[in-house]
Scaffold this motif. Structure first.
Motif, PDB file in Angstrom:
ATOM      1  N   TYR A 287     -19.268  35.871 -14.236  1.00 43.42           N
ATOM      2  CA  TYR A 287     -18.785  35.453 -15.556  1.00 43.42           C
ATOM      3  C   TYR A 287     -17.300  35.109 -15.489  1.00 43.42           C
ATOM      4  CZ  TYR A 287     -18.215  35.313 -20.628  1.00 43.42           C
ATOM      5  OH  TYR A 287     -17.954  34.900 -21.917  1.00 43.42           O
ATOM      6  N   LYS A 288     -16.541  35.932 -14.807  1.00 48.23           N
ATOM      7  CA  LYS A 288     -15.102  35.681 -14.669  1.00 48.23           C
ATOM      8  C   LYS A 288     -14.844  34.328 -14.013  1.00 48.23           C
ATOM      9  CE  LYS A 288     -11.364  36.322 -11.650  1.00 48.23           C
ATOM     10  NZ  LYS A 288     -10.671  37.057 -10.604  1.00 48.23           N
ATOM     11  N   GLU A 289     -15.556  34.052 -12.919  1.00 51.31           N
ATOM     12  CA  GLU A 289     -15.342  32.802 -12.193  1.00 51.31           C
ATOM     13  C   GLU A 289     -15.770  31.602 -13.032  1.00 51.31           C
ATOM     14  OE1 GLU A 289     -13.726  32.537  -9.434  1.00 51.31           O
ATOM     15  OE2 GLU A 289     -13.500  34.712  -9.200  1.00 51.31           O
ATOM     16  N   THR A 290     -16.913  31.712 -13.686  1.00 52.45           N
ATOM     17  CA  THR A 290     -17.428  30.601 -14.487  1.00 52.45           C
ATOM     18  C   THR A 290     -16.492  30.250 -15.632  1.00 52.45           C
ATOM     19  OG1 THR A 290     -19.698  31.250 -13.964  1.00 52.45           O
ATOM     20  CG2 THR A 290     -19.391  29.805 -15.865  1.00 52.45           C
ATOM     21  N   HIS A 291     -15.833  31.264 -16.197  1.00 54.83           N
ATOM     22  CA  HIS A 291     -14.979  31.048 -17.364  1.00 54.83           C
ATOM     23  C   HIS A 291     -13.491  31.020 -17.007  1.00 54.83           C
ATOM     24  CE1 HIS A 291     -18.831  32.259 -19.135  1.00 54.83           C
ATOM     25  NE2 HIS A 291     -18.447  31.619 -20.216  1.00 54.83           N
ATOM     26  N   HIS A 292     -13.203  30.966 -15.708  1.00 59.26           N
ATOM     27  CA  HIS A 292     -11.820  30.794 -15.221  1.00 59.26           C
ATOM     28  C   HIS A 292     -10.866  31.830 -15.813  1.00 59.26           C
ATOM     29  CE1 HIS A 292     -13.367  27.026 -13.663  1.00 59.26           C
ATOM     30  NE2 HIS A 292     -13.768  26.687 -14.888  1.00 59.26           N
ATOM     31  N   MET A 293     -11.299  33.089 -15.769  1.00 56.20           N
ATOM     32  CA  MET A 293     -10.486  34.178 -16.306  1.00 56.20           C
ATOM     33  C   MET A 293      -9.576  34.722 -15.203  1.00 56.20           C
ATOM     34  SD  MET A 293     -13.603  35.880 -18.532  1.00 56.20           S
ATOM     35  CE  MET A 293     -12.666  37.278 -19.167  1.00 56.20           C
ATOM     36  N   ASP A 294      -8.521  33.991 -14.948  1.00 55.17           N
ATOM     37  CA  ASP A 294      -7.642  34.321 -13.824  1.00 55.17           C
ATOM     38  C   ASP A 294      -6.810  35.577 -14.058  1.00 55.17           C
ATOM     39  OD1 ASP A 294      -8.568  32.065 -12.508  1.00 55.17           O
ATOM     40  OD2 ASP A 294      -6.998  30.770 -13.327  1.00 55.17           O
ATOM     41  N   ASN A 295      -6.801  36.078 -15.283  1.00 59.73           N
ATOM     42  CA  ASN A 295      -6.070  37.318 -15.574  1.00 59.73           C
ATOM     43  C   ASN A 295      -6.962  38.552 -15.451  1.00 59.73           C
ATOM     44  OD1 ASN A 295      -7.592  36.534 -17.774  1.00 59.73           O
ATOM     45  ND2 ASN A 295      -6.108  37.218 -19.300  1.00 59.73           N
ATOM     46  N   VAL A 296      -8.169  38.361 -14.931  1.00 58.26           N
ATOM     47  CA  VAL A 296      -9.095  39.465 -14.692  1.00 58.26           C
ATOM     48  C   VAL A 296      -9.266  39.665 -13.195  1.00 58.26           C
ATOM     49  CG1 VAL A 296     -11.469  40.285 -14.981  1.00 58.26           C
ATOM     50  CG2 VAL A 296     -10.328  39.096 -16.867  1.00 58.26           C
ATOM     51  N   LEU A 297      -9.125  40.904 -12.730  1.00 57.35           N
ATOM     52  CA  LEU A 297      -9.260  41.228 -11.310  1.00 57.35           C
ATOM     53  C   LEU A 297     -10.321  42.298 -11.117  1.00 57.35           C
ATOM     54  CD1 LEU A 297      -5.971  40.835 -11.939  1.00 57.35           C
ATOM     55  CD2 LEU A 297      -5.839  41.250  -9.498  1.00 57.35           C
ATOM     56  N   PHE A 298     -11.048  42.188 -10.012  1.00 58.71           N
ATOM     57  CA  PHE A 298     -11.988  43.222  -9.613  1.00 58.71           C
ATOM     58  C   PHE A 298     -11.506  43.807  -8.297  1.00 58.71           C
ATOM     59  CE2 PHE A 298     -14.382  40.640 -12.541  1.00 58.71           C
ATOM     60  CZ  PHE A 298     -15.034  41.592 -13.300  1.00 58.71           C
ATOM     61  N   ILE A 299     -11.285  45.117  -8.303  1.00 61.11           N
ATOM     62  CA  ILE A 299     -10.661  45.827  -7.182  1.00 61.11           C
ATOM     63  C   ILE A 299     -11.649  46.877  -6.673  1.00 61.11           C
ATOM     64  CG2 ILE A 299      -8.729  47.331  -6.533  1.00 61.11           C
ATOM     65  CD1 ILE A 299      -7.101  45.948  -8.761  1.00 61.11           C
ATOM     66  N   PRO A 300     -11.797  47.031  -5.364  1.00 64.75           N
ATOM     67  CA  PRO A 300     -12.766  47.997  -4.826  1.00 64.75           C
ATOM     68  C   PRO A 300     -12.421  49.433  -5.201  1.00 64.75           C
ATOM     69  CG  PRO A 300     -12.008  46.475  -3.114  1.00 64.75           C
ATOM     70  CD  PRO A 300     -11.116  46.273  -4.301  1.00 64.75           C
ATOM     71  N   TYR A 301     -13.430  50.320  -5.059  1.00 65.83           N
ATOM     72  CA  TYR A 301     -13.216  51.755  -5.230  1.00 65.83           C
ATOM     73  C   TYR A 301     -12.007  52.195  -4.407  1.00 65.83           C
ATOM     74  CZ  TYR A 301     -17.302  53.515  -7.759  1.00 65.83           C
ATOM     75  OH  TYR A 301     -18.219  53.837  -8.733  1.00 65.83           O
ATOM     76  N   GLN A 302     -11.248  53.108  -4.978  1.00 66.46           N
ATOM     77  CA  GLN A 302     -10.133  53.706  -4.260  1.00 66.46           C
ATOM     78  C   GLN A 302     -10.538  55.100  -3.781  1.00 66.46           C
ATOM     79  OE1 GLN A 302      -7.086  51.706  -3.971  1.00 66.46           O
ATOM     80  NE2 GLN A 302      -8.787  50.382  -4.585  1.00 66.46           N
ATOM     81  N   ASP A 303     -10.168  55.441  -2.554  1.00 70.93           N
ATOM     82  CA  ASP A 303     -10.531  56.768  -2.066  1.00 70.93           C
ATOM     83  C   ASP A 303      -9.759  57.834  -2.835  1.00 70.93           C
ATOM     84  OD1 ASP A 303      -7.936  57.109  -0.895  1.00 70.93           O
ATOM     85  OD2 ASP A 303      -8.613  56.083   0.918  1.00 70.93           O
ATOM     86  N   LYS A 304     -10.184  59.078  -2.659  1.00 72.25           N
ATOM     87  CA  LYS A 304      -9.630  60.160  -3.473  1.00 72.25           C
ATOM     88  C   LYS A 304      -8.118  60.290  -3.322  1.00 72.25           C
ATOM     89  CE  LYS A 304     -10.491  64.991  -4.680  1.00 72.25           C
ATOM     90  NZ  LYS A 304     -11.243  66.217  -4.349  1.00 72.25           N
ATOM     91  N   ALA A 305      -7.629  60.101  -2.117  1.00 72.45           N
ATOM     92  CA  ALA A 305      -6.188  60.242  -1.879  1.00 72.45           C
ATOM     93  C   ALA A 305      -5.387  59.138  -2.562  1.00 72.45           C
ATOM     94  CB  ALA A 305      -5.911  60.237  -0.373  1.00 72.45           C
ATOM     95  N   SER A 306      -6.023  57.977  -2.771  1.00 76.40           N
ATOM     96  CA  SER A 306      -5.318  56.838  -3.374  1.00 76.40           C
ATOM     97  C   SER A 306      -5.485  56.773  -4.881  1.00 76.40           C
ATOM     98  CB  SER A 306      -5.825  55.531  -2.753  1.00 76.40           C
ATOM     99  OG  SER A 306      -5.662  55.526  -1.357  1.00 76.40           O
ATOM    100  N   LEU A 307      -6.412  57.568  -5.429  1.00 73.64           N
ATOM    101  CA  LEU A 307      -6.756  57.443  -6.841  1.00 73.64           C
ATOM    102  C   LEU A 307      -5.578  57.720  -7.759  1.00 73.64           C
ATOM    103  CD1 LEU A 307      -9.088  56.851  -8.777  1.00 73.64           C
ATOM    104  CD2 LEU A 307      -9.633  59.295  -8.757  1.00 73.64           C
ATOM    105  N   VAL A 308      -4.734  58.673  -7.404  1.00 73.51           N
ATOM    106  CA  VAL A 308      -3.582  58.993  -8.253  1.00 73.51           C
ATOM    107  C   VAL A 308      -2.666  57.790  -8.412  1.00 73.51           C
ATOM    108  CG1 VAL A 308      -2.231  59.926  -6.322  1.00 73.51           C
ATOM    109  CG2 VAL A 308      -1.703  60.633  -8.663  1.00 73.51           C
ATOM    110  N   TYR A 309      -2.582  56.963  -7.388  1.00 74.33           N
ATOM    111  CA  TYR A 309      -1.692  55.803  -7.445  1.00 74.33           C
ATOM    112  C   TYR A 309      -2.345  54.631  -8.168  1.00 74.33           C
ATOM    113  CZ  TYR A 309       0.444  58.748  -3.926  1.00 74.33           C
ATOM    114  OH  TYR A 309       0.978  59.822  -3.258  1.00 74.33           O
ATOM    115  N   SER A 310      -3.640  54.423  -7.928  1.00 77.70           N
ATOM    116  CA  SER A 310      -4.308  53.319  -8.630  1.00 77.70           C
ATOM    117  C   SER A 310      -4.365  53.597 -10.129  1.00 77.70           C
ATOM    118  CB  SER A 310      -5.710  53.080  -8.059  1.00 77.70           C
ATOM    119  OG  SER A 310      -6.561  54.175  -8.287  1.00 77.70           O
ATOM    120  N   LEU A 311      -4.654  54.841 -10.525  1.00 77.13           N
ATOM    121  CA  LEU A 311      -4.688  55.169 -11.951  1.00 77.13           C
ATOM    122  C   LEU A 311      -3.317  55.001 -12.590  1.00 77.13           C
ATOM    123  CD1 LEU A 311      -7.023  58.313 -12.096  1.00 77.13           C
ATOM    124  CD2 LEU A 311      -7.564  55.982 -12.805  1.00 77.13           C
TER     125      LEU A 311
END
Length: 422
Positions: A287-311
């Motif tokens: 849907y994002k690609e079809t509607h050219h929503m360039d301000n939307v990002l999909f980012i993979p799961y972050q491991d437990k050690a990285s979660l504090v920084y991604s949040l």
């Protein structure tokens, strides 16, 4: 002096899997080791569908994690978008856990959660019958109510059978522990006043010592933002499972109204980030690609050690459920958002546990599921007030309430007391 009581936990997923219930059950088990000798029966690490080769050799694997005995069951790999492969995976766990029960010795208590749907409760009853221990049924999600809410299945025979089986598990439980006040009402509604099983509420949690507010200038946050092109942007983040129970497809249609390049009053471009994976990820990205929503990002799961920084990279965090989920499920992702001091953009039904907490603490803005106009208005409010004292205060109130009333130690102590009083 009497020795410790023996406790068997049916966990389905368990660390190092990233499933939130697996993380919670590991923290619960560690916190109860002073009172119990604990054994966990779970699958090999496989939450994302793939399995390391070393776990494909034997049917059962025994290990010790932080002093907890773990029996892992080999299951087939699966595709989250394929119902049949998922069902095959789940049934492999169920039958494997049935057999593994004979491998773990005598038990005083059996602890099972409501995952996989229906089968988790039945495993608990099986463990109770075989080990003659007292059964604690931890209901994180009610089924078939959950699949009915999102029309995952409309087969009346399947739904009636599921209801019969899960009520059967509830009736044979010595104690039901739910994770929200609205979920207790669901138990009462199920039994309509007829010998309602003993039921209490104990909130879920995150480890507030591992998830905490971090300055935006921290090198790991800077790196995370750089990696995904988020430097200098106002980030509205969804972090967690991209599944059927959150109405994310319609949420994306609301987000579409906020075109790429839109800025906050303090001059930052707005970015909408979805961190995680799940059964509808491909639909959302298409849907994002079809509607050219360039301000939307999909980012993979972050491991437990990285979660504090991604949040902490998110300025605002979504906490959402689809309509009909009130009294059925409780979005545990809220606790992570509150723990890092993030204001919440909530789409939750009135009277649901997490919405009550947000409204009681004034730690975010709430909309009803399906009220897309209100959701749009709340997004706009956060854009217009980005960086303001009002927004900052929301996040602080959420964190303060979590430390005061919803800490990990508080919930673990409640579990220990409730089990030992049986």
């Amino acid at each position: 002096m009497c020795g410790k009581k023996k406790l068997l936990i049916y966990a389905h997923y368990y660390v190092p899997d990233v499933a939130s219930t697996g993380q919670i059950l590991h923290e619960l088990a560690k916190g109860m080791m002073d009172q119990f000798n604990i054994t966990v029966i779970c699958v090999v690490p496989s939450y994302l569908g793939t399995i390391e080769n070393r776990y494909k050799i034997y049917h059962y694997f025994k290990e010790n994690i932080d002093g907890i005995n773990v029996v892992r069951i080999r299951v087939p790999e699966f595709n989250k978008t394929n119902k049949f492969s998922r069902i095959n995976n789940i049934l492999s766990y169920f039958w494997g856990a049935i057999k593994a029960t004979f491998k773990v010795g005598n038990m005083d208590y059996i602890f099972s959660i409501s995952q996989p749907p229906i089968l988790g409760g039945l495993l608990g009853v099986w463990g109770k019958w075989i080990k003659h221990g007292k059964l604690i049924y931890n209901i994180q999600d009610f089924n078939p109510e959950q699949i009915m809410a999102v029309a995952y299945s409309k087969n009346k025979l399947i739904i009636r059978t599921m209801m019969f089986l899960d009520k059967f598990s509830c009736k044979h439980s010595d104690l039901i522990i739910t994770v929200g006040r609205d979920l207790v009402k669901t138990i009462h509604d199920r039994f309509k006043g007829k010998r309602i099983p003993k039921t209490i509420v104990i909130n879920n949690w995150v480890n507030e010592k591992e998830l905490y507010p971090v300055e935006a200038t921290h090198p790991h946050i800077v790196k995370f933002k750089h990696n995904y092109g988020l430097n200098g942007k106002f980030v509205i983040m969804y972090s967690g499972n991209l599944g059927y129970y959150y109405d994310l497809e319609n949420l994306l249609r609301v987000i579409e109204k906020f075109k790429p390049g839109i800025q906050t009053n303090d001059g930052r471009e707005v970015a909408f980030c979805f961190v995680g994976s799940g059964s509808i990820l491909n639909q959302l990205t298409a849907y994002k690609e079809t509607h050219h929503m360039d301000n939307v990002l999909f980012i993979p799961y972050q491991d437990k050690a990285s979660l504090v920084y991604s949040l902490n990279a998110g300025d605002i965090h979504w906490v959402v459920n689809a309509k009909g989920i009130k009294g059925v499920s409780c979005p545990s992702k809220y606790y992570g958002c509150a723990s890092v001091g993030a204001p919440v953009l909530a789409v939750l039904e009135k009277g649901s546990e997490i919405r009550c907490i947000i409204e009681e603490t004034k730690s975010g803005l709430c909309s009803e599921p399906g009220d897309y106009k209100s959701i749009e208005e709340n997004i706009q409010w956060f854009i217009e007030h980005a960086g303001s004292d009002k927004v900052i205060a929301m996040g602080k109130r959420g964190r303060e309430n979590l430390l005061k009333n919803l800490s990990q130690n508080m919930s673990v102590e409640k579990y220990k007391q409730a089990i030992l009083e049986l």
